[in-house]
Design an enzyme around this catalytic site. Structure first.
Site, PDB file in Angstrom:
ATOM      1  N   HIS A 177      34.967  31.922 -68.380  1.00 27.80           N
ATOM      2  CA  HIS A 177      35.894  30.748 -68.193  1.00 27.80           C
ATOM      3  C   HIS A 177      35.231  29.491 -67.326  1.00 27.80           C
ATOM      4  O   HIS A 177      34.746  29.744 -66.104  1.00 27.80           O
ATOM      5  CB  HIS A 177      37.212  31.248 -67.370  1.00 27.80           C
ATOM      6  CG  HIS A 177      38.272  30.218 -67.423  1.00 27.80           C
ATOM      7  ND1 HIS A 177      38.864  30.009 -68.799  1.00 27.80           N
ATOM      8  CD2 HIS A 177      39.075  29.599 -66.568  1.00 27.80           C
ATOM      9  CE1 HIS A 177      39.976  29.186 -68.545  1.00 27.80           C
ATOM     10  NE2 HIS A 177      40.118  28.891 -67.434  1.00 27.80           N
ATOM     11  N   LYS A 185      44.843  22.559 -71.742  1.00 27.31           N
ATOM     12  CA  LYS A 185      44.087  22.115 -70.686  1.00 27.31           C
ATOM     13  C   LYS A 185      42.737  22.109 -70.777  1.00 27.31           C
ATOM     14  O   LYS A 185      42.160  23.336 -71.107  1.00 27.31           O
ATOM     15  CB  LYS A 185      44.613  22.719 -69.272  1.00 27.31           C
ATOM     16  CG  LYS A 185      43.863  22.347 -68.117  1.00 27.31           C
ATOM     17  CD  LYS A 185      44.785  22.466 -66.959  1.00 27.31           C
ATOM     18  CE  LYS A 185      44.139  23.189 -65.923  1.00 27.31           C
ATOM     19  NZ  LYS A 185      44.913  23.530 -64.582  1.00 27.31           N
ATOM     20  N   LYS A 231      38.919  21.829 -69.436  1.00 28.50           N
ATOM     21  CA  LYS A 231      38.328  21.882 -68.186  1.00 28.50           C
ATOM     22  C   LYS A 231      36.818  21.153 -68.292  1.00 28.50           C
ATOM     23  O   LYS A 231      35.953  21.399 -68.937  1.00 28.50           O
ATOM     24  CB  LYS A 231      37.600  23.287 -67.747  1.00 28.50           C
ATOM     25  CG  LYS A 231      38.919  24.212 -67.262  1.00 28.50           C
ATOM     26  CD  LYS A 231      39.475  23.568 -65.876  1.00 28.50           C
ATOM     27  CE  LYS A 231      40.212  24.652 -65.186  1.00 28.50           C
ATOM     28  NZ  LYS A 231      41.131  24.064 -64.040  1.00 28.50           N
ATOM     29  N   ASP A 274      41.292  18.890 -66.741  1.00 31.23           N
ATOM     30  CA  ASP A 274      41.308  19.174 -65.242  1.00 31.23           C
ATOM     31  C   ASP A 274      39.729  19.014 -64.825  1.00 31.23           C
ATOM     32  O   ASP A 274      38.820  19.734 -65.388  1.00 31.23           O
ATOM     33  CB  ASP A 274      41.646  20.670 -64.903  1.00 31.23           C
ATOM     34  CG  ASP A 274      41.738  20.812 -63.282  1.00 31.23           C
ATOM     35  OD1 ASP A 274      41.364  19.962 -62.491  1.00 31.23           O
ATOM     36  OD2 ASP A 274      42.203  21.936 -62.941  1.00 31.23           O
ATOM     37  N   GLU A 294      44.035  15.848 -64.403  1.00 31.59           N
ATOM     38  CA  GLU A 294      44.218  16.541 -63.047  1.00 31.59           C
ATOM     39  C   GLU A 294      42.979  16.387 -62.241  1.00 31.59           C
ATOM     40  O   GLU A 294      41.924  16.661 -62.575  1.00 31.59           O
ATOM     41  CB  GLU A 294      44.402  18.062 -63.486  1.00 31.59           C
ATOM     42  CG  GLU A 294      44.756  18.974 -62.216  1.00 31.59           C
ATOM     43  CD  GLU A 294      45.198  20.475 -62.754  1.00 31.59           C
ATOM     44  OE1 GLU A 294      45.497  20.797 -63.852  1.00 31.59           O
ATOM     45  OE2 GLU A 294      44.926  21.335 -61.908  1.00 31.59           O
ATOM     46  N   ASP A 312      45.846  18.225 -57.618  1.00 31.40           N
ATOM     47  CA  ASP A 312      45.861  19.702 -57.396  1.00 31.40           C
ATOM     48  C   ASP A 312      45.251  20.089 -56.093  1.00 31.40           C
ATOM     49  O   ASP A 312      46.021  20.202 -55.091  1.00 31.40           O
ATOM     50  CB  ASP A 312      44.990  20.484 -58.705  1.00 31.40           C
ATOM     51  CG  ASP A 312      45.148  21.977 -58.532  1.00 31.40           C
ATOM     52  OD1 ASP A 312      45.786  22.551 -57.632  1.00 31.40           O
ATOM     53  OD2 ASP A 312      44.580  22.479 -59.369  1.00 31.40           O
ATOM     54  N   LYS A 351      51.137  25.450 -56.648  1.00 29.09           N
ATOM     55  CA  LYS A 351      50.613  26.714 -56.603  1.00 29.09           C
ATOM     56  C   LYS A 351      51.124  27.639 -55.343  1.00 29.09           C
ATOM     57  O   LYS A 351      50.653  27.149 -54.128  1.00 29.09           O
ATOM     58  CB  LYS A 351      49.220  26.746 -56.660  1.00 29.09           C
ATOM     59  CG  LYS A 351      48.531  26.064 -57.971  1.00 29.09           C
ATOM     60  CD  LYS A 351      46.953  25.996 -58.203  1.00 29.09           C
ATOM     61  CE  LYS A 351      46.475  25.361 -59.441  1.00 29.09           C
ATOM     62  NZ  LYS A 351      45.058  25.431 -59.452  1.00 29.09           N
ATOM     63  N   GLU A 369      51.439  26.931 -66.267  1.00 27.48           N
ATOM     64  CA  GLU A 369      50.268  27.463 -67.131  1.00 27.48           C
ATOM     65  C   GLU A 369      49.862  28.532 -66.275  1.00 27.48           C
ATOM     66  O   GLU A 369      48.786  29.081 -66.088  1.00 27.48           O
ATOM     67  CB  GLU A 369      49.173  26.467 -66.412  1.00 27.48           C
ATOM     68  CG  GLU A 369      48.839  26.292 -64.935  1.00 27.48           C
ATOM     69  CD  GLU A 369      47.534  25.388 -64.542  1.00 27.48           C
ATOM     70  OE1 GLU A 369      47.178  24.819 -65.406  1.00 27.48           O
ATOM     71  OE2 GLU A 369      47.186  25.691 -63.443  1.00 27.48           O
TER      72      GLU A 369
HETATM   73  C1  MUC Z   1      42.788  25.006 -61.250  1.00 30.85           C
HETATM   74  O1  MUC Z   1      42.068  24.047 -60.793  1.00 30.85           O
HETATM   75  O2  MUC Z   1      43.897  24.438 -62.018  1.00 30.85           O
HETATM   76  C2  MUC Z   1      44.226  26.742 -63.339  1.00 30.85           C
HETATM   77  C3  MUC Z   1      44.072  26.883 -64.797  1.00 30.85           C
HETATM   78  C4  MUC Z   1      42.667  27.268 -65.082  1.00 30.85           C
HETATM   79  O3  MUC Z   1      41.995  27.176 -66.195  1.00 30.85           O
HETATM   80  O4  MUC Z   1      42.004  26.970 -63.843  1.00 30.85           O
HETATM   81  C5  MUC Z   1      42.978  26.928 -62.555  1.00 30.85           C
HETATM   82  C6  MUC Z   1      42.539  26.382 -61.530  1.00 30.85           C
HETATM   83 MG    MG Z   2      43.330  22.365 -61.047  1.00 34.51          MG
END
Ligand code: MUC
Ligand code: MG
Length: 383
Positions: free
Chosen positions: A23, A168, A170, A199, A225, A252, A276, A330
């Site tokens: 990931h 989402k 990254k 994000d 994000e 976040d 969170k 999520e």
């Molecule tokens: C984050 O920063 O949001 C949440 C989902 C994901 O893939 O990573 C996290 C951390």
């Molecule tokens: Mg995040």
């Protein structure tokens, strides 16, 4: 409350659970999660479980599995022995008195107290947190293999299984132009069938974000994000003000304490808070941050630190109680891990995560699974 609810003892351990695939984040890649699992015993014999998950050791923020374990074993656990577990706010104050910060650690301990008390009373945890106002939420999935073709294939499989239709992405590890091209390829492949969010995990400076956010929105991204560093509230404010109206900006890493939330609200520096439990320091304090969102007309999103089914169910219980405008959740951590620590995970059906009822968080931890993944027994090293 009688001595029934007195805390007998608290124990914590680190698990190491592999992920189903690497990931990737702006700051690195993970191939395992190392949640800290807390078990709390009451004098009445009841027990409750809590969890704190970090991402990549202390890569996401200051806390790591090792620091969480240390804080609980050396300070938080001893401070709470003999206390009334049902006085959640008093427990938080007592933990604050002996230990500054360490919000993830405190959140895991409070979670175990809420679980033990609700199990003693035979009620769902949500009934001690204000009462539920929703039964389910749309569940997003993160595409983070780093490869556009693999991500598209994964998204297609999720759509076909009716598991997820919010994805989402990254980004932030590569040059911004490469990331924009990656998002564009996925957006074209899924057009009209899924919504996309990104994000950036603080990777961009203000100018890079200013330059590239319009292209992300033009390719169909609806939620952006944490594009800039946690401290950069001024850039968040300017980006929020300039963002085209078909997309929203979500904080976040910047929004942890109620004071952070108030500052973002006062400066109109985002449209949505990612909530969170870990970063807010527990279930009760998640509600405090959510109250500021509601009062300021800021939306909320049910965020994750990639917890197991235990921490995810606890998060679901507090998310179930929140008013205000939500933007889905999520809580897919359990699906990213090769195995689970509870007997029956939460139900995922028709693109929605169905929140469990109780007692406690409505999921039952299997002790043998804790033993199987226990770092001390596996002899693994820190990440
Ligand atoms: C984050 O920063 O949001 C949440 C989902 C994901 O893939 O990573 C996290 C951390
Ligand atoms: Mg995040």
């Amino acid at each position: 409350m009688s001595s029934m609810m007195k805390i007998e003892r608290i124990q914590a351990r680190i698990l190491d659970i592999p992920t189903i695939r690497p990931h990737k984040f702006s700051f690195g890649a993970i191939s395992r999660q190392s949640p800290v699992i807390v078990q709390l015993w009451l004098r009445n014999g009841a027990t409750g479980f809590g969890e704190a998950a970090t991402i990549g050791g202390p890569s996401w923020n200051e806390e790591s599995p090792e620091s969480i374990l240390h804080a609980i074993e050396s300070y938080l656990g001893p401070a709470l022995a003999g206390q009334d577990a049902s006085r959640f706010e008093a427990l938080l104050q007592r933990m604050d008195a002996v230990c500054k910060g360490n919000h993830f650690a405190k959140g895991a301990v409070e979670m175990a107290a809420v679980d033990a008390v609700s199990r003693t009373l035979g009620v769902p945890a949500w009934s001690l947190l204000g009462g539920k106002v929703r039964e389910s939420m749309p569940l997003a999935w993160t595409l983070a293999s780093g490869d556009s073709a693999k991500d598209i294939e994964e998204a297609e499989a999720m759509l076909a299984a009716r598991r997820h239709r919010v994805f989402k992405l990254k980004i932030g590890a590569r040059a911004a132009a490469d990331d924009i091209a990656h998002v564009g390829r996925i957006a074209r492949a899924l057009a009209g069938r899924a919504s996309l969010t990104v994000d950036i995990n603080q990777a961009w400076d203000g100018n890079t974000a200013r330059r590239h956010l319009p292209a992300l929105v033009a390719s169909g991204v609806t939620l952006i994000e944490q594009p800039v560093a946690r401290w950069n509230v001024e850039a968040l404010r300017a980006l929020t003000a300039a963002l085209p109206t078909d997309a929203l900006l979500m904080a976040d890493e910047t929004v942890c304490s109620p004071q952070d939330a108030l500052q973002l609200a006062q400066q109109r520096a985002c449209h949505v808070f990612s909530l969170k439990v870990a970063k807010h320091g527990g279930l009760v304090r998640t509600r405090a941050v959510a109250a500021i969102a509601e009062a300021a007309d800021i939306g909320w999103y049910g965020g994750t630190m990639l917890e197991t089914s235990l921490g995810s169910a606890a998060s679901a219980h507090v998310f179930a109680t929140l008013a205000g405008r939500d933007h889905g959740c999520e809580l897919f951590g359990p699906q990213l891990l090769v195995d689970d620590i509870v007997s029956t995970p939460m139900t995922l059906r028709d693109f929605e995560l169905h929140f469990p009822d109780g007692p406690g968080f409505g999921v039952d931890v299997v002790p043998e699974r804790l033993d199987r993944f226990d770092r001390a027994r596996q002899g693994l090293q820190a990440v």
